[in-house]
Design a protein around this motif. Sequence first.
Motif, PDB file in Angstrom:
ATOM      1  N   THR A 127       0.743  -1.323   0.095  1.00 46.46           N
ATOM      2  CA  THR A 127       0.018   0.013   0.058  1.00 46.46           C
ATOM      3  C   THR A 127       0.870   1.134  -0.073  1.00 46.46           C
ATOM      4  O   THR A 127       0.689   2.161  -0.887  1.00 46.46           O
ATOM      5  CB  THR A 127      -0.903  -0.090   1.170  1.00 46.46           C
ATOM      6  N   ALA A 128       2.126   1.329   0.700  1.00 47.57           N
ATOM      7  CA  ALA A 128       2.837   2.457   0.869  1.00 47.57           C
ATOM      8  C   ALA A 128       3.681   2.605  -0.553  1.00 47.57           C
ATOM      9  O   ALA A 128       3.552   3.997  -0.885  1.00 47.57           O
ATOM     10  CB  ALA A 128       3.860   1.968   2.020  1.00 47.57           C
ATOM     11  N   LEU A 129       3.866   1.570  -1.303  1.00 44.34           N
ATOM     12  CA  LEU A 129       4.614   1.619  -2.413  1.00 44.34           C
ATOM     13  C   LEU A 129       3.558   2.148  -3.667  1.00 44.34           C
ATOM     14  O   LEU A 129       4.000   3.091  -4.248  1.00 44.34           O
ATOM     15  CB  LEU A 129       5.047   0.322  -2.978  1.00 44.34           C
ATOM     16  N   ASP A 130       2.185   1.744  -3.276  1.00 47.88           N
ATOM     17  CA  ASP A 130       1.246   2.339  -4.319  1.00 47.88           C
ATOM     18  C   ASP A 130       0.736   3.622  -4.168  1.00 47.88           C
ATOM     19  O   ASP A 130       0.523   4.318  -4.990  1.00 47.88           O
ATOM     20  CB  ASP A 130      -0.010   1.225  -4.179  1.00 47.88           C
ATOM     21  N   ASP A 131       0.991   3.958  -2.846  1.00 47.28           N
ATOM     22  CA  ASP A 131       0.944   5.473  -2.669  1.00 47.28           C
ATOM     23  C   ASP A 131       2.154   6.241  -2.912  1.00 47.28           C
ATOM     24  O   ASP A 131       2.034   7.654  -2.715  1.00 47.28           O
ATOM     25  CB  ASP A 131       0.519   5.488  -1.179  1.00 47.28           C
ATOM     26  N   GLY A 132       3.139   5.758  -3.416  1.00 49.71           N
ATOM     27  CA  GLY A 132       4.252   6.522  -3.915  1.00 49.71           C
ATOM     28  C   GLY A 132       5.273   6.748  -3.030  1.00 49.71           C
ATOM     29  O   GLY A 132       6.356   7.310  -3.063  1.00 49.71           O
ATOM     30  N   ALA A 133       5.442   5.850  -1.628  1.00 49.07           N
ATOM     31  CA  ALA A 133       6.218   6.133  -0.675  1.00 49.07           C
ATOM     32  C   ALA A 133       7.727   5.622  -1.431  1.00 49.07           C
ATOM     33  O   ALA A 133       7.795   4.408  -2.223  1.00 49.07           O
ATOM     34  CB  ALA A 133       5.957   5.228   0.471  1.00 49.07           C
ATOM     35  N   ASP A 134       8.860   6.125  -0.968  1.00 52.54           N
ATOM     36  CA  ASP A 134      10.363   5.783  -1.581  1.00 52.54           C
ATOM     37  C   ASP A 134      10.634   4.468  -0.843  1.00 52.54           C
ATOM     38  O   ASP A 134      10.584   4.459   0.294  1.00 52.54           O
ATOM     39  CB  ASP A 134      11.079   6.790  -1.250  1.00 52.54           C
ATOM     40  N   PRO A 135      11.042   3.425  -1.535  1.00 49.69           N
ATOM     41  CA  PRO A 135      11.587   2.223  -1.187  1.00 49.69           C
ATOM     42  C   PRO A 135      12.552   2.387   0.016  1.00 49.69           C
ATOM     43  O   PRO A 135      12.627   1.864   1.135  1.00 49.69           O
ATOM     44  CB  PRO A 135      11.848   1.242  -2.312  1.00 49.69           C
ATOM     45  N   ASN A 136      13.465   3.115  -0.504  1.00 53.29           N
ATOM     46  CA  ASN A 136      14.813   3.398   0.590  1.00 53.29           C
ATOM     47  C   ASN A 136      14.231   3.987   1.696  1.00 53.29           C
ATOM     48  O   ASN A 136      14.712   3.789   2.942  1.00 53.29           O
ATOM     49  CB  ASN A 136      15.741   4.218  -0.084  1.00 53.29           C
ATOM     50  N   THR A 137      13.177   4.977   1.729  1.00 46.91           N
ATOM     51  CA  THR A 137      12.768   5.408   2.905  1.00 46.91           C
ATOM     52  C   THR A 137      12.029   4.493   3.794  1.00 46.91           C
ATOM     53  O   THR A 137      12.295   4.614   5.050  1.00 46.91           O
ATOM     54  CB  THR A 137      11.768   6.762   2.732  1.00 46.91           C
ATOM     55  N   GLY A 160       8.623  -7.909   4.292  1.00 49.95           N
ATOM     56  CA  GLY A 160       8.407  -6.704   3.924  1.00 49.95           C
ATOM     57  C   GLY A 160       9.543  -6.360   2.923  1.00 49.95           C
ATOM     58  O   GLY A 160       9.228  -5.777   1.724  1.00 49.95           O
ATOM     59  N   LEU A 161      10.765  -6.784   3.202  1.00 54.06           N
ATOM     60  CA  LEU A 161      11.709  -6.516   1.969  1.00 54.06           C
ATOM     61  C   LEU A 161      11.560  -7.191   0.622  1.00 54.06           C
ATOM     62  O   LEU A 161      11.871  -6.663  -0.267  1.00 54.06           O
ATOM     63  CB  LEU A 161      13.299  -7.132   2.566  1.00 54.06           C
ATOM     64  N   ASP A 162      10.822  -8.337   0.701  1.00 49.99           N
ATOM     65  CA  ASP A 162      10.555  -9.330  -0.211  1.00 49.99           C
ATOM     66  C   ASP A 162       9.484  -8.533  -1.292  1.00 49.99           C
ATOM     67  O   ASP A 162       9.613  -8.615  -2.235  1.00 49.99           O
ATOM     68  CB  ASP A 162       9.924 -10.621   0.044  1.00 49.99           C
ATOM     69  N   VAL A 163       8.731  -7.666  -0.676  1.00 49.71           N
ATOM     70  CA  VAL A 163       7.891  -6.815  -1.382  1.00 49.71           C
ATOM     71  C   VAL A 163       8.781  -5.578  -2.084  1.00 49.71           C
ATOM     72  O   VAL A 163       8.278  -5.491  -3.419  1.00 49.71           O
ATOM     73  CB  VAL A 163       6.796  -6.284  -0.656  1.00 49.71           C
ATOM     74  N   ILE A 164       9.631  -4.989  -1.554  1.00 56.29           N
ATOM     75  CA  ILE A 164      10.475  -3.922  -2.097  1.00 56.29           C
ATOM     76  C   ILE A 164      11.579  -4.502  -3.267  1.00 56.29           C
ATOM     77  O   ILE A 164      11.959  -3.714  -4.023  1.00 56.29           O
ATOM     78  CB  ILE A 164      11.241  -3.167  -1.003  1.00 56.29           C
ATOM     79  N   LYS A 165      11.964  -5.815  -2.784  1.00 54.73           N
ATOM     80  CA  LYS A 165      13.134  -6.327  -3.649  1.00 54.73           C
ATOM     81  C   LYS A 165      12.971  -6.021  -5.208  1.00 54.73           C
ATOM     82  O   LYS A 165      13.974  -5.567  -5.739  1.00 54.73           O
ATOM     83  CB  LYS A 165      13.331  -7.719  -3.271  1.00 54.73           C
ATOM     84  N   PRO A 166      11.915  -6.320  -5.689  1.00 52.67           N
ATOM     85  CA  PRO A 166      11.818  -6.311  -7.172  1.00 52.67           C
ATOM     86  C   PRO A 166      12.038  -5.025  -7.550  1.00 52.67           C
ATOM     87  O   PRO A 166      12.551  -4.605  -8.778  1.00 52.67           O
ATOM     88  CB  PRO A 166      10.508  -6.937  -7.504  1.00 52.67           C
ATOM     89  N   LEU A 167      11.504  -3.973  -7.020  1.00 54.06           N
ATOM     90  CA  LEU A 167      11.452  -2.590  -7.100  1.00 54.06           C
ATOM     91  C   LEU A 167      13.156  -2.399  -7.273  1.00 54.06           C
ATOM     92  O   LEU A 167      13.494  -1.368  -8.477  1.00 54.06           O
ATOM     93  CB  LEU A 167      11.167  -1.530  -6.272  1.00 54.06           C
TER      94      LEU A 167
END
Length: 213
Positions: A25-35, A72-79
Motif C-alpha cells: 500500500t505504501a509503495l502504491d501510494d508513492g512512498a520511496d522504497p529506501n525511505t 516486507g523486504l521481499d515486497v520491495i526487492k523487485p523494485l
Amino acid sequence: MADLQAIKEAVSKGKRKDIAGLVQTALDDGADPNTIINNYMIEAMKEVGARFEAKKIFVPEMMIAARTMQTGLDVIKPLLEAQGSQKETVGTVVIGTVFGDLHDIGKNLVVLMLESSGFEVFNIGENVPPEKFVEKAKEHGADIVGLSSLLTTGDPHLKATIEAVKASDLADKVKVVCGGAAVTRKFAVDQCGADGHATDAVDAVKTIKQLMG
Ligand code: B1M
C-alpha cells in the motif's frame, strides 16, 4: 495515504501477516522504497534490539521481527532489482557474514543495494569461515570481499578473514570492506588492515565504488 508508522510497528511487533500489505500500500501510494527501509524498517529493528538488551523480549520475538522485516523486504526487492537491471556490471563482490554469526538481514540489504547499483554480487551466506571467503573470491574473480559482522564475538573472525585474504595471492587484486553493527572503522581498517568500512548499505556502495577507483 501510506501509513509508514504502521510498517515500523508491524516489524517491531512481528506482525508478519500484515507487513506485505502495508508495504505494498505504501509503495502504491508513492512512498520511496529506501525511505521505507531506512527510516521505518531499520528503525524498528533498532527498537527490537533495545528491547532485547533490556530483557523485555527474547530470541523468539527477535526472530519473528526479523522474519517480518524479511517479508516486507521481499515486497520491495523487485523494485530495487529493476533499478539495477539495465546497468553494466561495474565490479564483482563476494560477500558473507563472518564465522559464528548468523545475522543476514543487513548483509542482504547491502547485496540488494550493490546489485541495484550495477555490481555482480556473490552472496556466500552466513557463518562463513575465512578460507571460504578466499576460495569464493578466487572462484568468482572478485574485486571486493565484503564482510558483515553483527556480534562483538565476531571480532577475531573478522580479523582472521582479513588476514586470510591479505596472506593469499589475492592481496594485490582484492580489497576488503567491512560493515555491520559490531564493526568500527578503527578496528576493521586501523587494527586489522581492511581497505574500507561502511556504516550502512548506501555507504557500502559508496565505499566500494571509491575503492574500485
Ligand atoms: Co541478534 N543480536 N543475536 N539476532 N540481533 C544483535 C546484533 C544485538 C546487537 C541485539 C542486542 O543485544 N541489542 C546483539 C549483539 C550484541 C553484541 O555482540 N554486542 C545480538 C545477540 C546477542 C544475538 C544472540 C547471541 C542472542 C542469543 O542467542 N542469546 C544470537 C546470535 C546468533 C548468531 O548469530 N550466532 C542472535 C540471534 C538473532 C536472531 C537469529 C534472533 C535475529 C537474526 C535473524 C536474521 O538475521 N535472519 C537477530 C536480530 C534480528 C538482531 C537485531 C535485533 C537486528 C539485526 C538486524 O537485522 N538489523 C540486532 C539488534 C541491532 O542490530 N540493533 C541483534 C537490521 C539490519 C538492516 O541492520 O544488520 O545492522 P544491520 O545492517 C546494517 C548495517 O550494520 C550495515 O548495513 C546494514 C543496512 O543498513 N551493514 C554493512 C551490515 N553488514 C554490512 C556489510 C558491509 C557494509 C555495511 O560491507 C561489507
